[in-house]
Design a protein around this motif. Sequence first.
Motif, PDB file in Angstrom:
ATOM      1  N   TYR A 509      -5.794  91.320 -82.414  1.00  0.00           N
ATOM      2  CA  TYR A 509      -6.760  90.597 -82.174  1.00  0.00           C
ATOM      3  C   TYR A 509      -6.675  89.369 -81.192  1.00  0.00           C
ATOM      4  O   TYR A 509      -5.460  88.680 -81.412  1.00  0.00           O
ATOM      5  CB  TYR A 509      -7.321  89.895 -83.383  1.00  0.00           C
ATOM      6  CG  TYR A 509      -7.687  90.926 -84.393  1.00  0.00           C
ATOM      7  CD1 TYR A 509      -9.076  91.337 -84.936  1.00  0.00           C
ATOM      8  CD2 TYR A 509      -6.644  91.523 -85.539  1.00  0.00           C
ATOM      9  CE1 TYR A 509      -9.277  92.306 -85.748  1.00  0.00           C
ATOM     10  CE2 TYR A 509      -6.918  92.292 -86.292  1.00  0.00           C
ATOM     11  CZ  TYR A 509      -8.546  92.665 -86.556  1.00  0.00           C
ATOM     12  OH  TYR A 509      -8.391  93.655 -87.581  1.00  0.00           O
ATOM     13  N   ALA A 510      -7.543  89.031 -80.208  1.00  0.00           N
ATOM     14  CA  ALA A 510      -7.046  87.958 -79.285  1.00  0.00           C
ATOM     15  C   ALA A 510      -8.378  87.286 -78.696  1.00  0.00           C
ATOM     16  O   ALA A 510      -9.402  88.069 -78.809  1.00  0.00           O
ATOM     17  CB  ALA A 510      -6.465  88.472 -78.122  1.00  0.00           C
ATOM     18  N   GLU A 511      -8.300  86.143 -78.829  1.00  0.00           N
ATOM     19  CA  GLU A 511      -9.347  85.119 -77.956  1.00  0.00           C
ATOM     20  C   GLU A 511      -8.876  84.284 -76.942  1.00  0.00           C
ATOM     21  O   GLU A 511      -7.857  83.585 -77.149  1.00  0.00           O
ATOM     22  CB  GLU A 511     -10.082  84.690 -79.379  1.00  0.00           C
ATOM     23  CG  GLU A 511     -11.386  83.858 -79.112  1.00  0.00           C
ATOM     24  CD  GLU A 511     -12.392  83.361 -80.065  1.00  0.00           C
ATOM     25  OE1 GLU A 511     -13.414  83.570 -80.189  1.00  0.00           O
ATOM     26  OE2 GLU A 511     -11.666  82.725 -81.079  1.00  0.00           O
ATOM     27  N   SER A 512      -9.757  83.852 -76.243  1.00  0.00           N
ATOM     28  CA  SER A 512      -9.742  82.742 -75.139  1.00  0.00           C
ATOM     29  C   SER A 512     -10.761  81.946 -74.991  1.00  0.00           C
ATOM     30  O   SER A 512     -11.926  82.426 -74.885  1.00  0.00           O
ATOM     31  CB  SER A 512      -9.138  83.446 -73.770  1.00  0.00           C
ATOM     32  OG  SER A 512      -9.414  82.485 -72.726  1.00  0.00           O
ATOM     33  N   PHE A 513     -10.386  80.766 -75.002  1.00  0.00           N
ATOM     34  CA  PHE A 513     -11.559  79.866 -74.402  1.00  0.00           C
ATOM     35  C   PHE A 513     -11.612  79.337 -72.978  1.00  0.00           C
ATOM     36  O   PHE A 513     -12.295  78.532 -72.814  1.00  0.00           O
ATOM     37  CB  PHE A 513     -11.550  78.386 -75.415  1.00  0.00           C
ATOM     38  CG  PHE A 513     -12.424  78.626 -76.731  1.00  0.00           C
ATOM     39  CD1 PHE A 513     -13.567  78.045 -76.914  1.00  0.00           C
ATOM     40  CD2 PHE A 513     -11.871  79.246 -77.931  1.00  0.00           C
ATOM     41  CE1 PHE A 513     -14.237  78.394 -78.211  1.00  0.00           C
ATOM     42  CE2 PHE A 513     -12.258  79.183 -79.152  1.00  0.00           C
ATOM     43  CZ  PHE A 513     -13.542  78.886 -79.062  1.00  0.00           C
ATOM     44  N   ILE A 514     -11.040  80.240 -72.106  1.00  0.00           N
ATOM     45  CA  ILE A 514     -10.808  79.802 -70.707  1.00  0.00           C
ATOM     46  C   ILE A 514     -11.535  80.796 -69.860  1.00  0.00           C
ATOM     47  O   ILE A 514     -12.682  80.597 -69.352  1.00  0.00           O
ATOM     48  CB  ILE A 514      -9.447  79.483 -70.485  1.00  0.00           C
ATOM     49  CG1 ILE A 514      -8.561  78.550 -71.045  1.00  0.00           C
ATOM     50  CG2 ILE A 514      -9.265  79.500 -68.827  1.00  0.00           C
ATOM     51  CD1 ILE A 514      -7.026  78.121 -70.648  1.00  0.00           C
ATOM     52  N   ASN A 515     -10.929  82.142 -69.902  1.00  0.00           N
ATOM     53  CA  ASN A 515     -11.726  83.106 -69.078  1.00  0.00           C
ATOM     54  C   ASN A 515     -10.852  84.636 -69.567  1.00  0.00           C
ATOM     55  O   ASN A 515     -10.142  84.530 -70.145  1.00  0.00           O
ATOM     56  CB  ASN A 515     -11.558  82.901 -67.702  1.00  0.00           C
ATOM     57  CG  ASN A 515     -10.093  82.632 -66.995  1.00  0.00           C
ATOM     58  OD1 ASN A 515      -9.062  83.266 -67.753  1.00  0.00           O
ATOM     59  ND2 ASN A 515      -9.851  81.906 -66.176  1.00  0.00           N
ATOM     60  N   GLU A 516     -11.539  85.533 -68.661  1.00  0.00           N
ATOM     61  CA  GLU A 516     -10.873  87.018 -69.159  1.00  0.00           C
ATOM     62  C   GLU A 516      -9.644  87.085 -68.552  1.00  0.00           C
ATOM     63  O   GLU A 516      -9.141  87.873 -69.417  1.00  0.00           O
ATOM     64  CB  GLU A 516     -11.968  87.961 -68.364  1.00  0.00           C
ATOM     65  CG  GLU A 516     -11.861  89.342 -68.543  1.00  0.00           C
ATOM     66  CD  GLU A 516     -12.635  89.751 -69.790  1.00  0.00           C
ATOM     67  OE1 GLU A 516     -11.971  90.512 -70.688  1.00  0.00           O
ATOM     68  OE2 GLU A 516     -13.477  89.257 -70.188  1.00  0.00           O
ATOM     69  N   GLU A 517      -9.466  86.375 -67.274  1.00  0.00           N
ATOM     70  CA  GLU A 517      -7.804  86.664 -67.036  1.00  0.00           C
ATOM     71  C   GLU A 517      -7.019  86.125 -68.169  1.00  0.00           C
ATOM     72  O   GLU A 517      -5.967  86.532 -68.512  1.00  0.00           O
ATOM     73  CB  GLU A 517      -7.763  85.880 -65.873  1.00  0.00           C
ATOM     74  CG  GLU A 517      -6.372  85.996 -65.300  1.00  0.00           C
ATOM     75  CD  GLU A 517      -6.010  85.551 -63.680  1.00  0.00           C
ATOM     76  OE1 GLU A 517      -4.802  85.307 -63.500  1.00  0.00           O
ATOM     77  OE2 GLU A 517      -7.310  84.956 -63.157  1.00  0.00           O
ATOM     78  N   HIS A 518      -7.291  84.837 -68.946  1.00  0.00           N
ATOM     79  CA  HIS A 518      -6.594  84.138 -69.683  1.00  0.00           C
ATOM     80  C   HIS A 518      -6.463  85.033 -71.004  1.00  0.00           C
ATOM     81  O   HIS A 518      -5.371  85.168 -71.538  1.00  0.00           O
ATOM     82  CB  HIS A 518      -7.190  82.967 -70.049  1.00  0.00           C
ATOM     83  CG  HIS A 518      -6.254  81.934 -71.061  1.00  0.00           C
ATOM     84  ND1 HIS A 518      -6.883  81.658 -72.391  1.00  0.00           N
ATOM     85  CD2 HIS A 518      -4.955  81.595 -71.162  1.00  0.00           C
ATOM     86  CE1 HIS A 518      -5.834  80.993 -72.970  1.00  0.00           C
ATOM     87  NE2 HIS A 518      -4.836  80.797 -72.256  1.00  0.00           N
ATOM     88  N   LEU A 519      -7.564  85.819 -71.508  1.00  0.00           N
ATOM     89  CA  LEU A 519      -7.606  86.625 -72.600  1.00  0.00           C
ATOM     90  C   LEU A 519      -6.399  87.981 -72.344  1.00  0.00           C
ATOM     91  O   LEU A 519      -5.660  88.145 -73.037  1.00  0.00           O
ATOM     92  CB  LEU A 519      -8.915  87.386 -72.740  1.00  0.00           C
ATOM     93  CG  LEU A 519      -9.080  88.221 -73.925  1.00  0.00           C
ATOM     94  CD1 LEU A 519      -8.658  87.681 -75.085  1.00  0.00           C
ATOM     95  CD2 LEU A 519     -10.283  88.889 -73.994  1.00  0.00           C
TER      96      LEU A 519
END
Length: 534
Positions: A509-519
């Motif tokens: 499971y993963a989540e980023s609050f920056i952008n798709e590239e960061h995810l």
Amino acid sequence: MEKIAGKIAPKDMLENIADLISAYYTKTIDTNDMSQLISFGTSGHRGSSLKNSFNEAHILAVTQAVVDYRNKEGISEALYIGMDTHALSTPAHKSTLCVLGANGVNTYYAANFEYTPTPVISHAILTHIGSDGIVITPSHNPPSDGGFKYNGIDGGPADVDATNWIENKANEYLKNNLLGVNIIPYEEALKQNCIKEYDFVTPYVKDLVNVIDMDAIRKSGIKIGADCMGGSGMKYYHAIRKMYGLDMDIFNDTADFTFSFMHLDYDGKIRMDCSSPYAMAGLIALKDNYDIAFGNDTDFDRHGIVTKSKGLLNPNHYLSVAIDYLSKSRDFDGLGIGKTLVSSSMIDRVANDNQKELFETPVGFKWFVKPLIDGKIFFGGEESAGASFLRFDKNVWSTDKDGIILNLLSAEILAKTGIDAGIYYANLTSKHGSPIYARIDAVASSEQKQKLKNLTPQDIKSDTLAGEKIESILTTASNGAKIGGLKVNAKNGWFALRPSGTEDVYKIYAESFINEEHLKQIQTDAKKIVDSLF
């Protein structure tokens, strides 16, 4: 599989129901094969008669084990039993009654052998103190599967101590050719004074006014689309529409054991997953016809919300909306919020904004049972589209997931705020940021799964995640329970590793609050860590 995902299943893919039922009664179990024994995961025992993992012997043995457990624990009040619309649920329901009748257990089953949602059984248990229950369901699993769940006197999924005891006792019976299992013929079971019909529909539907503002929904005149997805709550939506005078169209409200009306899921399988945009393609196509629409999985413990503005909402998005709305519209002062540690961090931000204490738990709704009953939390939800919340008076409604009230809440939100849940979530992202969340499943052996289950913070050698300093590495949740895996947190993102309890896979499971590239970078770093461990 992408080419057929979201399409109606071709006829040659449909389950052969006659073979499925025949196998339930005729196949012989090999008790030396672990895959053919009873195994309770986070949602009970699941299997298929075609794989020798859900056959008559399993149900006879596990039901007797439940009876033995009740005797051991001194449970003498009624047992409420429900079933969903999977083909194997009906024969399993009959087998269960044969054992309960033979043992003289005071049992209530749905009148006319109607289907009964999981949350309705939980609701019945909680409104009849000292009772417990059984639900015959494999949830959203494919049509070939069957499932058996035990809910204790607290109304929720049985805890690990209970399921371990029941599992061990059931397998003992299987290995001894059912010696000690009390069974009487089905027709004789129905004649027992202890086996009684019960109207589950009326008490549950009448009681909805104590958890949802049904009057506001009716007065708003909003147009609602309800997709039963051929599941166990079909009669409930009809009763709700009639009792509360709602403008609601109801679809797929007859049982079809092949689920031939379903759209294929991401992997080309028929799966009644109301959180999947592929499985929900039929209702999504109708979104512009309704102010709000929703669907449920087969036992109605999960919810799927379809809005005009955004289509099918990601489960994490709707959990955030529901929590924010309930925090502002109910008198839940002093009560906290429960979330699984693999749910979106947007929930953390919403909780903080509403000055609500947040309780993170391992995966599994059972972790919310006691906090809901004790009034420690007003809402418990997990990332897989399952949640429940308290009544207006702060008393417990259900201690199992309730897809019906979560769906009706989306109608209440629209009726009271004038905006649908999709727009509501967009407003939350304007305030708290816009997270991108994803889950990846990857193949893993039993040994690899065991290694992931027993990870420690010291196993993580890196001190950064996607270029950010790692702030915490967790192997226990905030309630002190082991998470059966590991979670790594950084300022603007996180990932969690967890082995599946039912399949030979592990989950990232993963989540980023920056952008798709960061995810993607978070996911890459997570995979590198797993590779180093393996």
